[in-house]
Write a protein that holds these residues in place. Sequence first.
Motif, PDB file in Angstrom:
ATOM      1  N   GLY A   1       0.821  -1.202   0.000  1.00  0.00           N
ATOM      2  CA  GLY A   1       0.000   0.000   0.000  1.00  0.00           C
ATOM      3  C   GLY A   1       0.855   1.252   0.000  1.00  0.00           C
ATOM      4  O   GLY A   1       0.529   2.249  -0.657  1.00  0.00           O
TER       5      GLY A   1
ATOM      6  N   GLN B   1       0.835   4.033  -2.883  1.00  0.00           N
ATOM      7  CA  GLN B   1       0.641   5.461  -2.612  1.00  0.00           C
ATOM      8  C   GLN B   1       1.688   6.292  -3.360  1.00  0.00           C
ATOM      9  O   GLN B   1       1.366   7.305  -3.988  1.00  0.00           O
ATOM     10  CB  GLN B   1       0.760   5.722  -1.113  1.00  0.00           C
ATOM     11  CG  GLN B   1      -0.319   5.108  -0.251  1.00  0.00           C
ATOM     12  CD  GLN B   1       0.100   5.044   1.215  1.00  0.00           C
ATOM     13  OE1 GLN B   1       1.059   5.702   1.635  1.00  0.00           O
ATOM     14  NE2 GLN B   1      -0.605   4.253   2.001  1.00  0.00           N
TER      15      GLN B   1
ATOM     16  N   SER C   1      -5.432   1.432  -1.086  1.00  0.00           N
ATOM     17  CA  SER C   1      -4.422   1.194  -0.054  1.00  0.00           C
ATOM     18  C   SER C   1      -5.062   0.351   1.045  1.00  0.00           C
ATOM     19  O   SER C   1      -6.000   0.802   1.708  1.00  0.00           O
ATOM     20  CB  SER C   1      -3.918   2.531   0.499  1.00  0.00           C
ATOM     21  OG  SER C   1      -2.974   2.340   1.530  1.00  0.00           O
TER      22      SER C   1
ATOM     23  N   SER D   1      -2.528  -0.226   5.388  1.00  0.00           N
ATOM     24  CA  SER D   1      -1.250   0.441   5.211  1.00  0.00           C
ATOM     25  C   SER D   1      -1.198   1.724   6.029  1.00  0.00           C
ATOM     26  O   SER D   1      -2.029   1.949   6.915  1.00  0.00           O
ATOM     27  CB  SER D   1      -1.001   0.703   3.724  1.00  0.00           C
ATOM     28  OG  SER D   1       0.333   1.058   3.479  1.00  0.00           O
TER      29      SER D   1
ATOM     30  N   THR E   1      -4.231   7.898   6.705  1.00  0.00           N
ATOM     31  CA  THR E   1      -3.963   7.832   5.264  1.00  0.00           C
ATOM     32  C   THR E   1      -5.119   8.417   4.472  1.00  0.00           C
ATOM     33  O   THR E   1      -4.924   9.213   3.545  1.00  0.00           O
ATOM     34  CB  THR E   1      -3.726   6.367   4.842  1.00  0.00           C
ATOM     35  OG1 THR E   1      -2.587   5.846   5.536  1.00  0.00           O
ATOM     36  CG2 THR E   1      -3.488   6.258   3.344  1.00  0.00           C
TER      37      THR E   1
END
Length: 313
Positions: free
Chosen positions: A121, A125, A140, A143, A256
Motif C-alpha cells: 500500500g 501510494q 491502499s 497500510s 492515510t
Amino acid sequence: MATAHANGITIAYETSGNPLDPPVLLIMGLGMQLIAWPQDLVDGLVEQGYYVIRFDNRDIGLSSKLGQHKKPNLMWAYLKALAGLKPSAAYTLNDMADDALGLLDALGVPRAHVVGASMGGMIAQIFAARHANRTLSLTSIMSSSGRRGLPGPTAAARGAMMRQADPDDRQAVIDRALGVYRVIGSPSYPTPERTLRANIERAIERGANPDGVARQMIAILASGDRTPLLRRIRCPSLVIHGAADALVPVACGVDTAQAIPGARLHVIEGMGHDLPQQLTERLLALLDQHLRGNMTAELPPLAAHRAGSGTHP
C-alpha cells in the motif's frame, strides 16, 4: 514464471485474465510474494472483467535478490528511525514504486488501477503520487502514511516480528512465521493452521529471502513520512483497513484517508493484518465498486460482523 527486466532488475510476474480488460496491478507487502494474494481474490477480479497483474517485489520470491548489499542491522535501523534519523538503505520504497512502473512499461500497460497491501500500500501510494498519468485509481489496504506519531504495532505483534529464526532450520522458520500470523491475523476470521502452514511452506520453497525482507524493512524506515506525497494524489482513492489490525493499527488507515484528497475509508470490524478467505467476497465488492467508480452501490451483507465506512475529505 514470466520475468521482465525493469528498473535495472529482473521482476517475476504473473498475469490473469484478458489483456484487453482494465488492468489491476496488485502490490504485496513486506516479505510477501505474489502468491500471497488469495487466488480466490485474483479469480474474482478476473470474473469481474479485470486484467490482473501480480509480481514479486525486489529481494523476494523469484525477482532479483540484492545480495550485493550487506546484511542490514534491523535493530540499529529501528533505533535510528525512532530518533528521527533515516537509516542507510540499499533502496527505498521510491525505487520499489519505480519497479512497478518499469513492469507496466515492459508489459505495454499505459495506465492501471493500483492496489497495494501493507508495504505494498505504501508503494502504491508513492506510485499514484509520482506517476499520476499512469494511475487509474488507488486502493491502499492495511497500510500507513508513515507519519511520525502514529501508533505502532502492539507489543505482541512487535515481539513476533522481531523474533529471529535460524534460516537454516526450516522448522524454526515455519514456527516463527506461524507465530507472526497467529498474532496479526484477523481475530474474527481465523485461518486454519494447516492452511497457514501450507502457505508458509509454499513460500519457503518458492523463494524466501530473510536478508531481503530485512532490506525491505529498512526501505520502509528510510522512506519516512509520505503525507506530502499523499496530498498530491488526485485519482479516485480507497483506503481499506481492519479495525483489529495489531501490526498497523486502524488509526494509520484513518490518517492515510485523511491525507489523500477525496479518499474514501472503509473499516472492517474483526479484520486484522491479513486477507482472510472469509472476506474475499466483501473485498471483491469493495474493489469492483471503487474501480468502476460506483462507491454508492450497496455492499453485500456481512456474516458475523459489521463494517463501518466513511468518507474523509
